[in-house]
Scaffold this motif. Structure first.
Motif, PDB file in Angstrom:
ATOM      1  N   ALA A 461      -6.865   6.267  -1.404  1.00 39.92           N
ATOM      2  CA  ALA A 461      -6.955   6.730  -2.489  1.00 39.92           C
ATOM      3  C   ALA A 461      -8.381   6.367  -3.176  1.00 39.92           C
ATOM      4  CB  ALA A 461      -5.783   6.456  -3.347  1.00 39.92           C
ATOM      5  N   ALA A 462      -8.750   5.293  -3.429  1.00 40.90           N
ATOM      6  CA  ALA A 462      -9.801   4.986  -3.960  1.00 40.90           C
ATOM      7  C   ALA A 462     -11.293   5.792  -3.678  1.00 40.90           C
ATOM      8  CB  ALA A 462     -10.103   3.532  -4.062  1.00 40.90           C
ATOM      9  N   VAL A 463     -11.238   6.012  -2.374  1.00 45.31           N
ATOM     10  CA  VAL A 463     -12.596   6.713  -1.762  1.00 45.31           C
ATOM     11  C   VAL A 463     -12.877   8.135  -2.284  1.00 45.31           C
ATOM     12  CG1 VAL A 463     -11.218   7.961   0.237  1.00 45.31           C
ATOM     13  CG2 VAL A 463     -13.617   6.822   0.467  1.00 45.31           C
ATOM     14  N   THR A 464     -11.660   8.593  -3.015  1.00 44.89           N
ATOM     15  CA  THR A 464     -11.937   9.954  -3.679  1.00 44.89           C
ATOM     16  C   THR A 464     -12.345   9.920  -5.183  1.00 44.89           C
ATOM     17  OG1 THR A 464      -9.705  10.084  -4.041  1.00 44.89           O
ATOM     18  CG2 THR A 464      -9.896  10.949  -2.058  1.00 44.89           C
ATOM     19  N   LEU A 471     -11.967  -0.604  -7.523  1.00 47.37           N
ATOM     20  CA  LEU A 471     -10.784  -0.797  -7.210  1.00 47.37           C
ATOM     21  C   LEU A 471     -10.542  -2.184  -7.047  1.00 47.37           C
ATOM     22  CD1 LEU A 471      -7.870   0.249  -5.894  1.00 47.37           C
ATOM     23  CD2 LEU A 471      -9.116  -0.114  -3.609  1.00 47.37           C
ATOM     24  N   SER A 472      -9.256  -2.648  -7.670  1.00 47.33           N
ATOM     25  CA  SER A 472      -8.919  -4.119  -7.815  1.00 47.33           C
ATOM     26  C   SER A 472      -7.822  -4.397  -6.632  1.00 47.33           C
ATOM     27  CB  SER A 472      -8.592  -4.824  -8.868  1.00 47.33           C
ATOM     28  OG  SER A 472      -9.807  -4.835  -9.974  1.00 47.33           O
ATOM     29  N   PHE A 473      -7.704  -5.427  -5.773  1.00 46.71           N
ATOM     30  CA  PHE A 473      -6.436  -5.340  -4.947  1.00 46.71           C
ATOM     31  C   PHE A 473      -6.268  -6.905  -4.916  1.00 46.71           C
ATOM     32  CE2 PHE A 473      -4.669  -6.178  -0.536  1.00 46.71           C
ATOM     33  CZ  PHE A 473      -3.901  -4.999  -0.625  1.00 46.71           C
ATOM     34  N   ASN A 474      -4.964  -7.381  -4.861  1.00 47.01           N
ATOM     35  CA  ASN A 474      -4.662  -8.666  -4.798  1.00 47.01           C
ATOM     36  C   ASN A 474      -4.249  -8.941  -3.438  1.00 47.01           C
ATOM     37  OD1 ASN A 474      -3.786  -9.530  -7.918  1.00 47.01           O
ATOM     38  ND2 ASN A 474      -2.898  -7.246  -7.404  1.00 47.01           N
ATOM     39  N   LEU A 475      -4.942 -10.227  -3.071  1.00 47.98           N
ATOM     40  CA  LEU A 475      -4.740 -10.885  -1.785  1.00 47.98           C
ATOM     41  C   LEU A 475      -3.899 -12.261  -1.796  1.00 47.98           C
ATOM     42  CD1 LEU A 475      -8.319 -11.150  -0.320  1.00 47.98           C
ATOM     43  CD2 LEU A 475      -6.621  -9.649   0.130  1.00 47.98           C
ATOM     44  N   SER A 476      -2.793 -12.439  -0.998  1.00 38.58           N
ATOM     45  CA  SER A 476      -2.024 -13.524  -1.134  1.00 38.58           C
ATOM     46  C   SER A 476      -2.960 -14.787  -0.585  1.00 38.58           C
ATOM     47  CB  SER A 476      -0.937 -13.508   0.110  1.00 38.58           C
ATOM     48  OG  SER A 476      -0.303 -14.508   0.318  1.00 38.58           O
ATOM     49  N   GLU A 495     -14.404   0.174   7.236  1.00 35.09           N
ATOM     50  CA  GLU A 495     -13.962   1.550   8.004  1.00 35.09           C
ATOM     51  C   GLU A 495     -13.390   2.643   6.982  1.00 35.09           C
ATOM     52  OE1 GLU A 495     -11.086   0.460  10.721  1.00 35.09           O
ATOM     53  OE2 GLU A 495     -12.358  -0.570  12.367  1.00 35.09           O
ATOM     54  N   SER A 496     -13.403   2.115   5.619  1.00 32.25           N
ATOM     55  CA  SER A 496     -12.817   3.072   4.646  1.00 32.25           C
ATOM     56  C   SER A 496     -13.794   4.132   3.939  1.00 32.25           C
ATOM     57  CB  SER A 496     -12.082   2.215   3.376  1.00 32.25           C
ATOM     58  OG  SER A 496     -13.151   1.530   2.667  1.00 32.25           O
ATOM     59  N   GLY A 497     -15.033   3.782   4.127  1.00 31.14           N
ATOM     60  CA  GLY A 497     -16.079   4.638   3.669  1.00 31.14           C
ATOM     61  C   GLY A 497     -16.574   4.350   2.087  1.00 31.14           C
ATOM     62  N   MET A 622       0.646   3.869 -11.905  1.00 37.78           N
ATOM     63  CA  MET A 622       0.790   5.432 -11.600  1.00 37.78           C
ATOM     64  C   MET A 622       0.343   5.729 -10.330  1.00 37.78           C
ATOM     65  SD  MET A 622      -2.560   6.810 -13.676  1.00 37.78           S
ATOM     66  CE  MET A 622      -2.081   5.805 -15.279  1.00 37.78           C
ATOM     67  N   GLY A 623       0.757   6.723  -9.695  1.00 35.06           N
ATOM     68  CA  GLY A 623       0.539   7.093  -8.403  1.00 35.06           C
ATOM     69  C   GLY A 623      -0.828   7.622  -8.021  1.00 35.06           C
ATOM     70  N   ALA A 624      -1.343   7.881  -6.782  1.00 34.76           N
ATOM     71  CA  ALA A 624      -2.688   8.025  -6.711  1.00 34.76           C
ATOM     72  C   ALA A 624      -3.048   9.559  -7.339  1.00 34.76           C
ATOM     73  CB  ALA A 624      -2.960   8.136  -5.103  1.00 34.76           C
ATOM     74  N   ALA A 625      -2.193  10.676  -7.276  1.00 30.43           N
ATOM     75  CA  ALA A 625      -2.143  11.747  -7.731  1.00 30.43           C
ATOM     76  C   ALA A 625      -2.628  11.653  -9.347  1.00 30.43           C
ATOM     77  CB  ALA A 625      -1.316  12.678  -7.201  1.00 30.43           C
ATOM     78  N   GLU A 626      -1.801  10.836 -10.021  1.00 30.89           N
ATOM     79  CA  GLU A 626      -1.851  10.608 -11.449  1.00 30.89           C
ATOM     80  C   GLU A 626      -3.154   9.800 -11.756  1.00 30.89           C
ATOM     81  OE1 GLU A 626       2.320   9.655 -13.513  1.00 30.89           O
ATOM     82  OE2 GLU A 626       2.393   8.844 -11.312  1.00 30.89           O
ATOM     83  N   ALA A 627      -3.377   9.110 -10.849  1.00 30.05           N
ATOM     84  CA  ALA A 627      -4.894   8.244 -11.341  1.00 30.05           C
ATOM     85  C   ALA A 627      -6.002   9.293 -11.059  1.00 30.05           C
ATOM     86  CB  ALA A 627      -4.982   7.104 -10.488  1.00 30.05           C
ATOM     87  N   ALA A 628      -5.857  10.007  -9.989  1.00 32.12           N
ATOM     88  CA  ALA A 628      -6.884  11.134 -10.145  1.00 32.12           C
ATOM     89  C   ALA A 628      -7.030  12.214 -11.213  1.00 32.12           C
ATOM     90  CB  ALA A 628      -6.822  11.873  -8.596  1.00 32.12           C
TER      91      ALA A 628
END
Length: 644
Positions: A461-464, A471-476, A495-497, A622-628
């Motif tokens: 989602a973030a690549v768009t 983008l913030s992402f939680n790691l365990s 590999e995400s671009g 929110m979902g990816a579409a709503e974020a966009a």
């Protein structure tokens, strides 16, 4: 009620102390009694038989006058020998009592010989004294008995031999000398062999007892170990009248002590912790070390919940007091979970699992807390079991997804990025609480796979998004201590671009108390790649300022509790936020306040000097579409301006 006393779990003495106790003179004498007792009692059997027969012989072959003397003495000897064997030596005796018994019997034999030779003197029969010397050397318990019996026998023999003439005296002088040396040699050989056997047995028993104690006691603290603790619980629960509280204590902040100061200091700290726990508990409570920094309590005394909470609080307060180990000031804390038998389970394992779950809840809520297992926790455990089982069989690629919550830059008035939040919509369980299924993934070892799937979906989602949106992402914490998991995370980002500079990985303070060194290596690898690191929920956990500067941090996120405190006490809450903002400024990192829901909270946070915020005020997850759509609605030009 089955009670435990301190004597059930004394401290394990050092090996050298155990050996010295086992080989002490008193203990050896006790063992010598055990070794000599069958010898003396066995010697008395033929003595009883012999003097009983001699009494009969005297009756037939002696005159009545001589029978009264000789028969009386031999009968008395048989009776006393019988009494010594079956009465005196049949009860528990000490070394001196056994020594007295052997001396008494030897003196009785001496009296029989002297009385017989006084009536029927024949020089050849003086050899009876030589035989008496041999008897003394074998039946005498100590050298005192051997020497006394030998000296008296030789002196009497020579005195009587001298009355028979010089030739007889000289003859028996040599016989007595030979008998004395033979007796001494026999006594030394026999007692030396017995003493060596006794020492070997005592040493073997001491080693066996030490091995048994080491199998049941923790060598470091001297407390009962896990094996001993569970064996004792099984014993307690075998009693139908028993009602037992089990407490599990886990230290908060112990791992960093080992990392910073080494295991020697950590070991000394554990010893002092064990002392404080025991001092906080009454003597009849069992305190055990289960391993690492985990301790346990077994309480058989009836307690109310208030009394149990008071005990747990006293232990926690004792552990919160500063320690000084090797002149190093150390601050840790402890969390406690309690469960009750038979209310919460009917086996030791069930009670332990429930106490452990209560401990988990205590650490999850506020470190240094006390939690008593209740029906609510039972329901939670049942839910956790269902979640784990369902998670194992789930189609995670299809069922897992991410939602995104915007992060706002107050200074530029624009969205700066989104935090990806995990969601699991199970066909069986429905929408599962993220905290529950992430914890289940950690317990089941599935967190690496879950992390990989969620990260791939978030990056897709973030690549768009425009270049200015992060983008913030939680790691365990388990991801951070696994080289394989971090390698996989780095591969997915490459590999995400997406540019690694747009990626922020959020960690919690729990990494400080798990495996700091491995976690730091993982964070350094991510930072070297270009990714940013954010410390999440700052202030809710360990909050060690000594560790913050050792992380490659780019952002600190304050816990929501500091924002909610604004409504309770605006001055105190604002001062705390200002202190955190100043800390971030001094460290050269960004500061983000979580949980902003009102304009008033936003103004307070802004006045504290905090630039970035996140909360319902600027958008719910929110979902990816709503974020966009939100990005598009705010305008790409505004986003790019914010990036600058």
């Amino acid at each position: 009620m089955l009670a435990l006393s301190r004597s059930h779990y004394p401290e394990l003495p050092p090996p050298e102390e155990l050996d010295s106790d086992a080989l002490s003179g008193e203990n050896l004498r006790e063992q010598m009694v055990i070794a000599y007792l069958p010898i003396v009692r066995g010697f008395l059997v033929p003595a009883i038989c012999y003097y009983a027969i001699i009494t009969v012989a005297h009756f037939f072959y002696e005159t009545w006058e001589n029978f009264l003397t000789l028969g009386g003495i031999s009968l008395l000897t048989a009776i006393i020998a019988f009494g010594l064997r079956n009465v005196w030596l049949a009860r528990r005796i000490d070394f001196r009592a056994l020594e007295a018994a052997s001396l008494t019997m030897n003196l009785l034999i001496y009296m029989n010989i002297v009385s017989f030779l006084s009536i029927h003197f024949e020089p050849t029969k003086l050899v009876y004294f030589v035989l008496l010397i041999m008897v003394c050397s074998t039946s005498g318990v100590s050298f005192r008995v051997v020497v006394l019996g030998g000296v008296v026998s030789i002196v009497t023999m020579l005195w009587m031999a001298n009355r028979a003439g010089g030739d007889i005296f000289l003859q028996f002088a040599f016989i007595g000398l030979a008998g004395a040396f033979a007796a001494i040699g026999m006594a030394m050989l026999m007692r030396g062999a017995i003493l060596r056997a006794v020492r070997a047995r005592v040493t073997a028993d001491a080693l066996r007892r030490r091995a048994e104690r080491q199998a049941d006691f923790d060598a470091l603290t001297g407390l009962p170990n896990r094996r001993n603790f569970f064996a004792t619980l099984e014993q307690l629960m075998a009693s139908p009248a028993a009602g037992t509280y089990v407490g599990i204590i886990d230290l908060d902040g112990f791992k960093p002590v080992n990392d910073l100061y080494g295991h020697a200091v950590g070991d000394d700290l554990l010893v002092e912790v064990s002392r404080r726990i025991r001092r906080a508990c009454p003597p009849d409570y069992m305190v055990a070390r289960l391993g690492g920094d985990e301790f346990a309590l077994a309480i058989t005394r009836p307690l109310s919940e208030d009394a149990l909470m008071h005990l747990g609080t006293a232990i926690c307060e004792a552990l919160r007091r500063p320690f000084t180990i090797s002149d190093i000031p150390i601050a840790i804390s402890g969390s406690i979970g309690f469960a009750h038998y038979p209310t919460n389970g009917v086996t030791a394992r069930q009670i332990y699992e429930r106490a452990d779950h209560a401990l988990y809840c205590a650490k999850r809520a506020t470190r240094g807390d006390v939690v008593i297992f209740t029906e609510r926790h039972e329901a939670e455990m049942s839910d956790c079991g269902r979640i784990e089982q369902t998670l194992r069989n789930a189609d995670l690629v299809r069922e897992l997804c991410t939602v995104f919550q915007p992060q706002y830059d107050i200074l530029k008035g624009s969205i700066s990025g989104f935090e990806a939040l995990a969601r699991w919509n199970s066909p069986t369980l429905g929408l599962v609480n993220p905290g529950l299924f992430i914890a289940a993934a950690e317990r089941t070892g599935m967190i690496e796979r879950v992390t990989g799937i969620l990260l791939e979906k978030a990056l897709a989602a973030a690549v768009t998004w425009p270049e200015g949106i992060t983008l913030s992402f939680n790691l365990s914490p388990l991801d951070l201590v696994s080289a394989r998991s971090i390698t996989n995370v780095m591969r997915i980002v490459r590999e995400s671009g997406i540019a690694p500079e747009r990626m922020t990985f959020e960690i919690t303070e729990s990494v400080v108390v798990s495996d700091f060194e491995r976690a730091r290596d993982s964070l350094v690898a991510l930072a070297d790649m270009g990714c940013k690191i954010a410390l999440d929920d700052f202030g809710a956990g360990y909050s060690s300022f000594g560790y913050i500067h050792r992380f490659p941090l780019h952002r600190i996120k304050t816990d929501r509790c500091f924002v909610t405190r604004l409504a309770e006490d605006n001055v105190v809450g604002l001062n705390i936020l200002r202190a955190i903002a100043e800390l971030c400024a001094n460290l050269g990192v960004e500061c983000l306040a979580e949980g902003i829901e009102t304009e008033e909270e936003l103004r307070s946070v802004q006045s504290a000097g905090i630039r970035f915020v996140q909360g319902y005020l600027h958008g719910r997850p929110m979902g990816a579409a709503e974020a966009a759509e939100l990005i598009a609605a705010r305008g790409e030009g505004e986003i790019l301006a914010a990036a600058g």
